[in-house]
Design an enzyme around this catalytic site. Structure first.
Site, PDB file in Angstrom:
ATOM      1  N   LYS A 278      -5.158  -5.883   4.466  1.00 41.96           N
ATOM      2  CA  LYS A 278      -4.164  -4.900   4.051  1.00 41.96           C
ATOM      3  C   LYS A 278      -3.037  -4.842   5.078  1.00 41.96           C
ATOM      4  CE  LYS A 278      -7.149  -1.620   1.593  1.00 41.96           C
ATOM      5  NZ  LYS A 278      -6.468  -1.719   0.296  1.00 41.96           N
ATOM      6  N   ARG A 352     -15.414  -2.797  -6.498  1.00 46.06           N
ATOM      7  CA  ARG A 352     -16.118  -3.210  -7.717  1.00 46.06           C
ATOM      8  C   ARG A 352     -17.294  -4.125  -7.395  1.00 46.06           C
ATOM      9  NH1 ARG A 352     -10.552  -5.594  -9.966  1.00 46.06           N
ATOM     10  NH2 ARG A 352      -9.828  -3.900  -8.622  1.00 46.06           N
TER      11      ARG A 352
HETATM   12  N1  BES Z   1      -9.791   1.156  -1.574  1.00 50.07           N
HETATM   13  C1  BES Z   1      -8.793   0.413  -2.229  1.00 50.07           C
HETATM   14  C2  BES Z   1      -8.025   1.240  -3.243  1.00 50.07           C
HETATM   15  C3  BES Z   1      -7.076   2.253  -2.678  1.00 50.07           C
HETATM   16  C4  BES Z   1      -5.887   1.856  -2.106  1.00 50.07           C
HETATM   17  C5  BES Z   1      -7.381   3.575  -2.747  1.00 50.07           C
HETATM   18  C6  BES Z   1      -5.015   2.796  -1.603  1.00 50.07           C
HETATM   19  C7  BES Z   1      -6.498   4.523  -2.266  1.00 50.07           C
HETATM   20  C8  BES Z   1      -5.324   4.120  -1.669  1.00 50.07           C
HETATM   21  C9  BES Z   1      -9.392  -0.769  -2.964  1.00 50.07           C
HETATM   22  O1  BES Z   1     -10.487  -1.343  -2.362  1.00 50.07           O
HETATM   23  C10 BES Z   1      -8.346  -1.807  -3.057  1.00 50.07           C
HETATM   24  O2  BES Z   1      -7.966  -2.303  -2.046  1.00 50.07           O
HETATM   25  N2  BES Z   1      -7.909  -2.116  -4.271  1.00 50.07           N
HETATM   26  C11 BES Z   1      -6.902  -3.066  -4.481  1.00 50.07           C
HETATM   27  C12 BES Z   1      -7.295  -3.900  -5.667  1.00 50.07           C
HETATM   28  C13 BES Z   1      -6.412  -5.098  -5.882  1.00 50.07           C
HETATM   29  C14 BES Z   1      -6.624  -6.104  -4.769  1.00 50.07           C
HETATM   30  C15 BES Z   1      -6.754  -5.705  -7.212  1.00 50.07           C
HETATM   31  C16 BES Z   1      -5.597  -2.334  -4.739  1.00 50.07           C
HETATM   32  O3  BES Z   1      -5.634  -1.276  -5.401  1.00 50.07           O
HETATM   33  O4  BES Z   1      -4.574  -2.765  -4.254  1.00 50.07           O
HETATM   34 MN    MN Z   2      -9.912  -2.832  -0.949  1.00 51.94          MN
END
Ligand code: BES
Ligand code: MN
Ligand code: ZN
Length: 509
Positions: A278, A352
């Protein structure tokens, strides 16, 4: 802090502070009016002089009002009737509690005459008062060397007519149980990732089982998960020094044969994104990526405290998502507990992956329903902002029950479609399924992924990415959706109880 329902004449009740309402255009509520008479028209004079208007948000703390037993009167503006929706009532209760707290007041008597909320459901009003005042009094200081000043406010009394006392006392018990569940969920979610690890979550579950005889806990370590074949869950923690855990709590409130309701929480104790790292900004907030797990712990606590006549299983899929030489890489293919293979195209879509194995594992409990709770997608924040949890389900009746529970508990969810058309976004050339479905409808394709593992069950998914915590100055966990989940279970318990009332909200405890 303790809560109590009291009866009697408002002017004759002893307390550090009595809270009374004035409606728009300076209309005294019955309790305000009683105080006004006892004080020979003191409040009426303040209305005449314009010091009290009854506007929503107004607060006036009056010491030494003559002719009454209370040491202070807090006059609050209730506004017009259409300014008494849940959000106004919540704001009012928080603002009152904040004032009491700041003033160092030890005991309070709420004498709002049921007027502060547009809803005439006394049970719900009292419960919300308990939940929201408790939430306002929560303060996080666990990892500060200088502890917060202890809160002086210890006794919260609520004035009700005698006919409502029993109902009010039931509301108090439920409200306190939910408030405690919310506080516990906030506390564990607020802990940093270096303290709140998967093993720490397991310890919390063990502590809960020690506190309540009705809860049993089992912790599966990595070897146990390996033996079962939980390749998806294990793939997420591969890059971490912290071992993953599957935490299984069983609350037994009904006969052994009674099918349980299963709650599955995402417990990523820190989500760096893994190799699909990230960006740095606000990455600290990814310590809250175990908000789903926190809400499962909090809900089980509330349910056990209320001794609901149900069987409930709480499962937490706990792992830390880190990059390292051992971490899962984009393109890696893993085999899930279900036997389906997954192409991990993005290691940041890890929620997931832990959930799918936990959902498959849940099958062994022959669940009546399964609900998973997860901070799953940033896309959910884009879709619904910070107000509603995203709800997706393979069962319309279950979805309706959860929406209704969220509405009643003022912890709302909003349903998104789970149409088959979205499923093909998860097609993979190399595995049975890909773990991402591209940018369009990210919340829906995440749920589509989970749906592949829950075909045989009545299942729903709550995406709490937008509601589990607040950012900025008020940064901190919210405890959502403990109220929604607890309400859902309360409603189920009530339906079972026989009185099949359509809305399930005839709360007679
Ligand atoms: N934990 C995150 C989702 C999230 C991001 C929650 C920001 C709250 C604030 C999750 O694991 C994630 O990183 N999801 C990705 C999925 C994508 C790679 C398909 C996302 O939402 O960017
Ligand atoms: Mn994630
Ligand atoms: Zn995540």
């Amino acid at each position: 802090m303790d809560f109590e329902i009291v009866n009697g004449q408002v002017e004759a009740l002893e307390t550090d502070c009595v809270v009374v309402g004035v409606e728009a255009e300076g209309k005294l509520s019955p309790s305000a009016s009683a105080i006004d008479s006892a004080a020979s028209g003191y409040l009426s004079e303040l209305i005449a002089s314009g010091d009290i208007t009854g506007k929503a948000g107004e607060q006036l703390l009056l010491p030494k009002v003559p002719g009454i037993k209370a040491r202070r009167v807090l006059v609050v503006g209730l506004g017009k009737t259409d300014e008494r929706k849940d959000r106004h009532y919540a704001k009012l209760v928080s603002a009152i509690t904040a004032t009491l707290r700041k003033s160092g007041i030890g005991s309070v008597l709420f004498a709002l005459d049921g007027l502060a909320s547009a809803s005439d459901d006394t049970y719900r009003q009292v419960r919300q008062l308990v939940e929201w005042s408790s939430a306002e009094l929560y303060q996080y200081d666990t990892t500060k060397s200088k502890k917060a000043d202890p809160i002086k406010l210890e006794h919260i009394n609520i004035l009700l007519g005698e006919a409502d006392t029993e109902l009010g006392e039931g509301a108090l018990l439920d409200g306190v149980a939910i408030a405690n569940g919310v506080s516990s969920a906030r506390e564990v979610a607020n802990l940093p990732g270096n303290i709140c690890t998967p093993s720490h979550l397991a310890e919390r579950a063990i502590a809960l089982a020690e506190e309540f005889d009705s809860i049993e806990v089992e912790i599966l370590d990595e070897a146990a998960m390996e033996a079962l074949g939980m390749g998806a869950l294990l793939s997420v923690g591969r890059g971490s020094e912290q071992p993953s855990r599957l935490i299984v709590m069983q609350y037994k409130g009904a006969e052994q044969g009674e099918q349980p309701h299963v709650l599955v929480g995402k417990g990523i104790t820190f989500d760096t994104g893994g190799i699909s790292l990230k960006p740095g900004a606000e990455m600290d907030e990814m310590k809250f990526d175990m908000g789903g797990a926190a809400s499962v712990l909090g809900t089980l606590e509330a349910v056990a405290e209320m001794q609901l006549p149900l069987n409930v299983v709480g499962i937490i899929a706990a792992a830390e998502n880190m990059p390292s030489g051992k971490a899962t890489k984009p393109g890696d293919i893993i085999t899930t507990l279900s036997g389906q293979t997954v192409e991990v195209l993005n290691t940041d879509a890890e929620g997931r992956l832990v959930l799918c194995d936990a959902l498959t594992y849940a099958a062994r409990f022959k669940p009546a329903t399964i609900v998973d709770i997860a901070t799953l997608t940033g896309a959910c924040i884009i879709a619904l902002g910070h107000q509603a949890s995203g709800l997706l389900s393979n069962d319309d009746e279950l979805a309706a029950a959860l929406l209704d529970a969220g509405e009643y508990a003022a912890d709302r969810a909003w349903q998104l479609p789970l149409w088959d058309e979205f499923q093909e976004q998860l097609d993979s050339n190399f595995a049975d399924i890909a773990n991402i479905g591209g940018r369009p409808a990210g919340t829906i394709t995440a749920a589509c992924f989970l749906s592949r593992f829950t075909k045989e069950y009545r299942w729903a998914h709550l995406d709490i990415a937008g509601v589990a915590w607040k950012s900025g100055k008020q940064k901190g966990a919210t405890g959502r959706c403990v109220p929604l989940l607890t309400q859902y279970l309360l409603d189920l318990a009530e339906q079972q109880g026989g009185d099949e009332d359509e809305h399930g909200h005839e709360h007679t405890h």
